[in-house]
Motif scaffolding. Structure first.
Motif, PDB file in Angstrom:
ATOM      1  N   TRP A  56      19.506 -11.790  14.891  1.00 51.42           N
ATOM      2  CA  TRP A  56      19.450 -10.973  13.685  1.00 51.42           C
ATOM      3  C   TRP A  56      18.517  -9.790  13.895  1.00 51.42           C
ATOM      4  O   TRP A  56      17.610  -9.836  14.735  1.00 51.42           O
ATOM      5  CB  TRP A  56      19.006 -11.839  12.500  1.00 51.42           C
ATOM      6  N   THR A  57      18.733  -8.735  13.144  1.00 50.42           N
ATOM      7  CA  THR A  57      18.082  -7.449  13.381  1.00 50.42           C
ATOM      8  C   THR A  57      17.253  -7.018  12.179  1.00 50.42           C
ATOM      9  O   THR A  57      17.701  -7.114  11.032  1.00 50.42           O
ATOM     10  CB  THR A  57      19.131  -6.357  13.658  1.00 50.42           C
ATOM     11  N   GLU A  58      16.063  -6.519  12.454  1.00 51.58           N
ATOM     12  CA  GLU A  58      15.207  -5.981  11.397  1.00 51.58           C
ATOM     13  C   GLU A  58      15.596  -4.541  11.087  1.00 51.58           C
ATOM     14  O   GLU A  58      15.867  -3.749  11.979  1.00 51.58           O
ATOM     15  CB  GLU A  58      13.739  -6.040  11.830  1.00 51.58           C
ATOM     16  N   HIS A  59      15.641  -4.197   9.792  1.00 51.98           N
ATOM     17  CA  HIS A  59      15.879  -2.838   9.324  1.00 51.98           C
ATOM     18  C   HIS A  59      14.697  -2.400   8.466  1.00 51.98           C
ATOM     19  O   HIS A  59      13.884  -3.238   8.053  1.00 51.98           O
ATOM     20  CB  HIS A  59      17.165  -2.758   8.494  1.00 51.98           C
ATOM     21  N   THR A  60      14.605  -1.113   8.168  1.00 48.37           N
ATOM     22  CA  THR A  60      13.470  -0.626   7.376  1.00 48.37           C
ATOM     23  C   THR A  60      13.922   0.358   6.300  1.00 48.37           C
ATOM     24  O   THR A  60      14.955   1.022   6.425  1.00 48.37           O
ATOM     25  CB  THR A  60      12.411   0.059   8.250  1.00 48.37           C
ATOM     26  N   THR A  61      13.134   0.439   5.252  1.00 46.74           N
ATOM     27  CA  THR A  61      13.280   1.439   4.200  1.00 46.74           C
ATOM     28  C   THR A  61      11.903   1.595   3.556  1.00 46.74           C
ATOM     29  O   THR A  61      10.947   0.921   3.958  1.00 46.74           O
ATOM     30  CB  THR A  61      14.325   1.022   3.146  1.00 46.74           C
ATOM     31  N   THR A  62      11.796   2.454   2.586  1.00 46.09           N
ATOM     32  CA  THR A  62      10.539   2.616   1.854  1.00 46.09           C
ATOM     33  C   THR A  62      10.816   2.600   0.360  1.00 46.09           C
ATOM     34  O   THR A  62      11.687   3.330  -0.128  1.00 46.09           O
ATOM     35  CB  THR A  62       9.834   3.941   2.224  1.00 46.09           C
ATOM     36  N   LEU A  63      10.099   1.745  -0.348  1.00 48.20           N
ATOM     37  CA  LEU A  63      10.184   1.705  -1.805  1.00 48.20           C
ATOM     38  C   LEU A  63       9.145   2.672  -2.365  1.00 48.20           C
ATOM     39  O   LEU A  63       7.945   2.406  -2.334  1.00 48.20           O
ATOM     40  CB  LEU A  63       9.927   0.285  -2.317  1.00 48.20           C
ATOM     41  N   GLU A  64       9.626   3.809  -2.836  1.00 48.50           N
ATOM     42  CA  GLU A  64       8.758   4.846  -3.375  1.00 48.50           C
ATOM     43  C   GLU A  64       8.353   4.488  -4.807  1.00 48.50           C
ATOM     44  O   GLU A  64       8.948   3.615  -5.442  1.00 48.50           O
ATOM     45  CB  GLU A  64       9.479   6.196  -3.361  1.00 48.50           C
ATOM     46  N   PRO A  65       7.311   5.159  -5.345  1.00 48.72           N
ATOM     47  CA  PRO A  65       6.951   4.927  -6.741  1.00 48.72           C
ATOM     48  C   PRO A  65       8.164   5.097  -7.663  1.00 48.72           C
ATOM     49  O   PRO A  65       8.911   6.064  -7.541  1.00 48.72           O
ATOM     50  CB  PRO A  65       5.891   5.997  -7.007  1.00 48.72           C
ATOM     51  N   GLU A  90       0.831  -1.209   0.000  1.00 52.34           N
ATOM     52  CA  GLU A  90       0.000   0.000   0.000  1.00 52.34           C
ATOM     53  C   GLU A  90       0.859   1.251   0.000  1.00 52.34           C
ATOM     54  O   GLU A  90       0.607   2.202  -0.752  1.00 52.34           O
ATOM     55  CB  GLU A  90      -0.934   0.009   1.207  1.00 52.34           C
ATOM     56  N   ASP A  91       1.931   1.255   0.823  1.00 49.99           N
ATOM     57  CA  ASP A  91       2.749   2.466   0.923  1.00 49.99           C
ATOM     58  C   ASP A  91       4.234   2.221   0.653  1.00 49.99           C
ATOM     59  O   ASP A  91       5.031   3.165   0.685  1.00 49.99           O
ATOM     60  CB  ASP A  91       2.581   3.106   2.305  1.00 49.99           C
ATOM     61  N   GLY A  92       4.625   0.967   0.378  1.00 46.06           N
ATOM     62  CA  GLY A  92       6.022   0.678   0.069  1.00 46.06           C
ATOM     63  C   GLY A  92       6.928   0.513   1.271  1.00 46.06           C
ATOM     64  O   GLY A  92       8.146   0.315   1.096  1.00 46.06           O
ATOM     65  N   TRP A  93       6.363   0.624   2.480  1.00 46.77           N
ATOM     66  CA  TRP A  93       7.212   0.476   3.677  1.00 46.77           C
ATOM     67  C   TRP A  93       7.764  -0.946   3.701  1.00 46.77           C
ATOM     68  O   TRP A  93       7.033  -1.924   3.565  1.00 46.77           O
ATOM     69  CB  TRP A  93       6.392   0.742   4.940  1.00 46.77           C
ATOM     70  N   THR A  94       9.082  -1.052   3.871  1.00 46.33           N
ATOM     71  CA  THR A  94       9.776  -2.331   3.717  1.00 46.33           C
ATOM     72  C   THR A  94      10.619  -2.650   4.936  1.00 46.33           C
ATOM     73  O   THR A  94      11.459  -1.852   5.360  1.00 46.33           O
ATOM     74  CB  THR A  94      10.687  -2.299   2.468  1.00 46.33           C
ATOM     75  N   ARG A  95      10.378  -3.814   5.485  1.00 46.22           N
ATOM     76  CA  ARG A  95      11.207  -4.336   6.564  1.00 46.22           C
ATOM     77  C   ARG A  95      12.132  -5.391   5.970  1.00 46.22           C
ATOM     78  O   ARG A  95      11.708  -6.182   5.135  1.00 46.22           O
ATOM     79  CB  ARG A  95      10.332  -4.960   7.663  1.00 46.22           C
ATOM     80  N   TRP A  96      13.395  -5.395   6.403  1.00 49.61           N
ATOM     81  CA  TRP A  96      14.325  -6.362   5.832  1.00 49.61           C
ATOM     82  C   TRP A  96      15.367  -6.805   6.854  1.00 49.61           C
ATOM     83  O   TRP A  96      15.636  -6.111   7.837  1.00 49.61           O
ATOM     84  CB  TRP A  96      15.012  -5.802   4.584  1.00 49.61           C
ATOM     85  N   VAL A  97      15.932  -7.979   6.594  1.00 51.90           N
ATOM     86  CA  VAL A  97      17.002  -8.509   7.424  1.00 51.90           C
ATOM     87  C   VAL A  97      18.073  -9.070   6.498  1.00 51.90           C
ATOM     88  O   VAL A  97      17.759  -9.661   5.462  1.00 51.90           O
ATOM     89  CB  VAL A  97      16.473  -9.592   8.395  1.00 51.90           C
ATOM     90  N   ASP A  98      19.323  -8.831   6.859  1.00 53.14           N
ATOM     91  CA  ASP A  98      20.447  -9.295   6.052  1.00 53.14           C
ATOM     92  C   ASP A  98      21.331 -10.191   6.910  1.00 53.14           C
ATOM     93  O   ASP A  98      21.957  -9.740   7.864  1.00 53.14           O
ATOM     94  CB  ASP A  98      21.251  -8.102   5.539  1.00 53.14           C
TER      95      ASP A  98
END
Length: 407
Positions: free
Chosen positions: A324-333, A283-291
């Motif tokens: 392990w740690t969760e990180h965040t970013t946002t995938l914009e249009p 809906e808004d591109g908010w992205t949680r990720w782990v590496d």
């Protein structure tokens, strides 16, 4: 009738045909290893032609041949039919003088005079092919030549079975990956895995639930069958967390749980697994990720900016008590998320510039499939030394219809 026939109710020919059917896909393709053997046999014996011959219903076809120059012929016109029926090595010094074969078209027209054929078996003992020598002149095989012929035939049999098993393993592994791209509103997702061998240790997956996209790429240390087995287990463990991830569970906690479940297998095999996993709210591109030791994911923005999605956490299987740690970013249009395995590094001239090359290819691609096709072209120019996996998530510049869940 044998005990096996009595219990199963199938004549030997029916069992043989079923065994051939199981080999079909594995043998319809490149058979470089078999080709080496048939070329070698032709040179060693100085005959006009050699082949591995498979009898398939009413035809005989040649997954490997040297000197024949044909792809198939009627089964009824072959000496292999007799060799396979008897399940023993057949040597015919002069087919013109043999009442069993003098009527066959290749014999009658003088193109086939000498023949030697040894049946080839699968791992269950079914006859699935014949290793053959052909010549247009009468000849014989002395004791030493017979031993050499048997050795080459045994080698061909081993390669035939190995090709079948690896072909089936590759089919199974491929079937575990998503069967088609995912499209949802302005979002497009696709991935590919090109194993360096028949099967590989890379895995990728994606799925959508509750408006949340769950993607992951894993890379087991090493390649081949052992890595593929571990990779399949890793993929299953990660997929099992799909519901929790799309429901909003912390990815760091999820990764830790998955790592704990995989650690015993990784320790026993003295291996480790790098993982990148992300959950994208469509809906808004908010992205949680782990590496987990991957370091090979990037967000390519619409303006050309490259943001590397790399953390400091170790791969799975290094230390048993890691977290392990969760990180965040946002995938914009207009933004694109690209995740690769380290096999992609071998496909570019300068590994330090891999993301610059990938960013150019990503921005030029209209769809994830276009990007995957471009990486395939790289692999054709520079054959990969390791498994090559790419997963791409594209968000269109313009918003589309409401997100719909898909499996």
């Amino acid at each position: 009738m044998t005990l096996h026939d009595d219990h199963i109710g199938a004549p030997a020919e029916q069992r043989r045909q079923r065994a051939v059917d199981s080999l079909h896909d594995a043998l319809h393709g490149d058979n470089d290893r078999l080709d080496r053997i048939t070329r070698l046999a032709r040179s060693v014996f100085g005959v006009a032609a050699t082949s591995v011959t498979v009898l398939d219903h009413d035809r005989a076809w040649f997954p490997s041949e040297s000197g024949l120059g044909i792809a198939e012929m009627p089964r009824s016109q072959t000496l292999c039919d007799t060799a396979q029926a008897g399940d023993e090595t057949l040597v015919v010094e002069d087919a013109r003088a043999d009442p069993r074969f003098r009527h066959l078209a290749p014999v009658a027209d003088g193109s086939l005079v000498f023949y030697a054929g040894r049946p080839l078996h699968d791992h269950l003992g079914n006859v699935v092919g014949t290793f053959c020598l052909f010549d247009g002149a009468a000849r014989t095989l002395d004791a030493e030549q017979r031993r050499t012929f048997d050795d080459l035939a045994a080698w061909a049999e081993q390669e035939l079975v190995a090709s079948s098993e690896m072909g089936q393993a590759r089919q199974v592994q491929t079937s575990l990956f998503p069967s088609q791209p995912l499209e949802s509103g302005p979002w497009s997702v696709d991935g590919m895995c090109l194993p360096a061998l028949a099967v590989g240790g890379d895995c990728y997956d994606f799925g959508l639930g509750g408006g949340v996209l769950h993607v992951g790429v894993g890379d087991v240390m090493g390649k081949g069958t052992s890595a593929a087995l571990l990779g399949a287990g890793a993929r299953a463990a990660i997929r099992a967390t799909h519901g929790a991830v799309t429901a909003g569970a912390d990815l760091g906690v999820i990764a830790t749980q998955v790592a704990r479940s995989l650690t015993p297998d990784l320790e026993r095999s003295e291996s480790f697994l790098t993982v990148f996993e992300a959950a994208v709210d469509l809906e808004d591109g908010w992205t949680r990720w782990v590496d987990a030791g991957s370091g090979l994911a990037a967000q390519v923005s619409a303006d050309g900016t490259i943001t590397y999605l790399t953390g400091d956490d170790r791969p799975f299987g290094v230390l048993p008590d890691d977290h392990w740690t969760e990180h965040t970013t946002t995938l914009e249009p207009g933004d694109r998320l690209v995740v690769i395995s380290d096999g992609v590094l071998d496909l570019v001239e300068d590994q330090a510039l891999v993301w610059e090359d990938l960013a150019v290819a990503t921005r030029a691609a209209a769809t994830p499939a276009d990007l995957l096709a471009e990486v395939r072209r790289w692999a054709e120019v520079r054959p990969p030394l390791d498994d090559v996996t790419v997963l791409a998530v594209f968000r269109a510049a313009d918003t589309g219809p409401d997100v719909e869940d898909s499996a």
